[in-house]
Design an enzyme around this catalytic site. Structure first.
Site, PDB file in Angstrom:
ATOM      1  N   ASP A 190       3.712   5.187  69.840  1.00 40.32           N
ATOM      2  CA  ASP A 190       2.938   4.252  70.648  1.00 40.32           C
ATOM      3  C   ASP A 190       1.434   4.090  70.348  1.00 40.32           C
ATOM      4  O   ASP A 190       1.057   3.233  69.589  1.00 40.32           O
ATOM      5  CB  ASP A 190       3.149   4.582  72.127  1.00 40.32           C
ATOM      6  CG  ASP A 190       4.618   4.443  72.533  1.00 40.32           C
ATOM      7  OD1 ASP A 190       5.490   4.616  71.663  1.00 40.32           O
ATOM      8  OD2 ASP A 190       4.899   4.167  73.696  1.00 40.32           O
ATOM      9  N   GLU A 429       6.069  15.875  79.478  1.00 40.37           N
ATOM     10  CA  GLU A 429       6.312  14.949  78.372  1.00 40.37           C
ATOM     11  C   GLU A 429       5.456  15.345  77.162  1.00 40.37           C
ATOM     12  O   GLU A 429       5.919  15.361  76.036  1.00 40.37           O
ATOM     13  CB  GLU A 429       5.967  13.537  78.862  1.00 40.37           C
ATOM     14  CG  GLU A 429       6.348  12.421  77.934  1.00 40.37           C
ATOM     15  CD  GLU A 429       5.941  11.049  78.486  1.00 40.37           C
ATOM     16  OE1 GLU A 429       5.275  10.999  79.554  1.00 40.37           O
ATOM     17  OE2 GLU A 429       6.274  10.044  77.854  1.00 40.37           O
TER      18      GLU A 429
END
Ligand code: 9WN
Length: 459
Positions: A190, A429
């Site tokens: 990303d 995460e």
């Protein structure tokens, strides 16, 4: 809890050798996967990610097979149920019951614009994710207590895996270089600095007003991409939709085209795994040779991206015709490829644990950062710009083991488990390097999955 986990208890199957020191971590990891299970597939995170993501499901299958091979295979079967007619495997399969994620299916409008290639009855994104699914399928086969019982299902899955690899070969590497082209940062890592220069050349037009849901689920906005980054992501997504996901057209007109070394290294490893499945299934020699040739080509191409000055393998910005000079974990990706040249392997193994990565000064745990601390684009708390990602560390650990660097691998595994054993870690995460603080979502499925695999594999 979903309905599909009745067979999926907290106890290890008899094929396992459990790390004796952390039974509670094992049980907690199983509980995370159980809580995120929706029967046929698993949410990447309880609230932040309510749909099925392709790469996440590959990691989930790879961890889940340590507990329940049948359920792990179902994860992949559900994902491939949304495969497009041209072999493309979408990066998101949308959950029709979840409306709390942006962008949803409307942004992609695949059924309307993909010329009939997108599946009917299911909505998907128009992007792809890293092709790790064959590697996951092979792990399921190897971990299964009774693999023979699963063979009919592997026979059904195999042509889908092959079609996926053929799509990537024909559509994402029409130049036959062995390196896959990505069209969007969401196809890779990303907001990594890997994309900064290529994105800076994208002229962003009018983006319709939008509201993000991710910032409702993450307390500190600095952990997520910025508004400016989202504008670019949405603009690029709009261009792909306007091109009707036509790969040939996209590669003539799209303003973001990058040869991604991490995706390509994973593809090399996945082809090797697909070759193992093909062999077990007794597939024709010609098909097996085709798959072996793909593994070899990508392996050589990824190694060919090695840059002496950077001491890393570099992505290529196709439109600029330049290698992308950043210091990120993706540069270590030749560790994943089969037939890595041994002296390059040694340099990479030392580099992974060296001063830019796991050996960087000031790290709370000696894990590999997503971006080298202090290098251009580094930010301590922002997503792929610095924090460590357990799944990336798992990939590098797996690669180190494949290449025979057992001590390096054991050190990386221990450091990651020490990080994840912290009471506050809660299967984060990603993690801030200096403090080990979890960032993004907690109870992230793929983090729990790699914990299971790490615990199942003694050092
Ligand atoms: C966009 C699901 C996914 C991961 C990606 C991660 C993040 C999505 C987002 O979440 O991406 O696809 O909303 O930011 O970057 O690696 O697969 O866990």
């Amino acid at each position: 809890m979903g309905s599909g986990l009745s067979a999926f208890g907290g106890a290890a199957t008899d094929s396992l050798r459990l790390a004796p020191d952390a039974p509670w971590l094992w049980n907690d990891a199983v509980a995370v996967l159980r809580a995120n299970d929706l029967g046929e597939w698993t949410k990447p995170a309880p609230r932040l990610y309510p749909h099925q993501w392709s790469l996440d499901s590959a990691f989930i299958a790879l961890g889940l097979c340590r507990v329940d091979a049948d359920r792990a295979l179902r994860e992949l079967e559900h994902l491939f149920g949304a495969q497009w007619a041209d072999g493309r495997l979408p990066h998101i399969v949308f959950n029709p019951k979840a409306h709390d994620y942006f962008p949803g299916p409307d942004l992609w409008a695949c059924a309307d614009v993909a010329g009939g290639a997108a599946p009917r009855g299911q909505t998907t994104s128009g992007l792809v994710h890293h092709p790790m699914q064959a590697l996951a399928a092979w792990s399921v086969w190897e971990a299964a207590v009774e693999p023979a019982a699963l063979v009919p299902r592997f026979r059904a899955l195999y042509p889908r895996l092959l079609a996926w690899h053929r799509y990537l070969t024909a559509a994402r590497d029409p130049q036959a270089t062995g390196l896959l082209t990505i069209y969007h940062p969401w196809e890779g890592t990303d907001n990594s600095p890997r994309w900064d220069t290529a994105l800076a050349h994208v002229v962003v037009g009018e983006v319709p007003d939008y509201s993000r849901h991710d910032l409702k689920h993450v307390e500190d906005a600095s952990e997520r991409p910025t508004r400016g980054e989202y504008d670019r992501y949405l603009w690029l997504a709009g261009l792909l939709k306007a091109a009707r996901y036509d790969d040939a057209l996209i590669q003539r007109t799209h303003p973001f085209l990058v040869k991604d070394v991490l995706a390509s290294a994973i593809f090399a490893a996945a082809n090797q795994a697909l070759g193992s499945i093909a062999e077990r299934l007794g597939r024709p020699e010609e098909e097996r040779r085709e798959i072996a040739a793909l593994a070899r080509r990508s392996s050589l191409a990824v190694q060919g991206q090695w840059d002496e000055a950077a001491q890393l393998a570099l992505d290529i910005d196709l439109l600029a015709g330049q290698p992308i000079r950043v210091t990120t974990c993706a540069g270590l990706s030749p560790l994943l490829v089969p037939d890595l040249e041994p002296s390059l392997g040694r340099r990479l193994a030392d580099r992974a644990l060296g001063a830019d990565f796991a050996g960087a000064p000031g790290l709370a745990f000696t894990v590999v950062p997503s971006t080298a601390p202090g290098s251009p684009g580094y930010q301590a708390r922002s997503y792929w710009r610095g924090p460590s990602w357990p799944v990336i560390n798992w990939l590098l650990w797996w690669g180190l083991r494949q290449q025979g660097f057992a001590e390096h691998a054991a050190a990386l595994r221990s450091a990651n488990l020490a990080l994840l054993e912290q009471p506050a870690a809660r299967f984060g995460e990603y993690f801030e390097l200096g403090t080990g603080t979890p960032l993004g979502s907690s109870e992230q499925s793929w983090t729990a999955a790699v914990v299971l695999d790490w615990l199942a594999a003694l050092p």
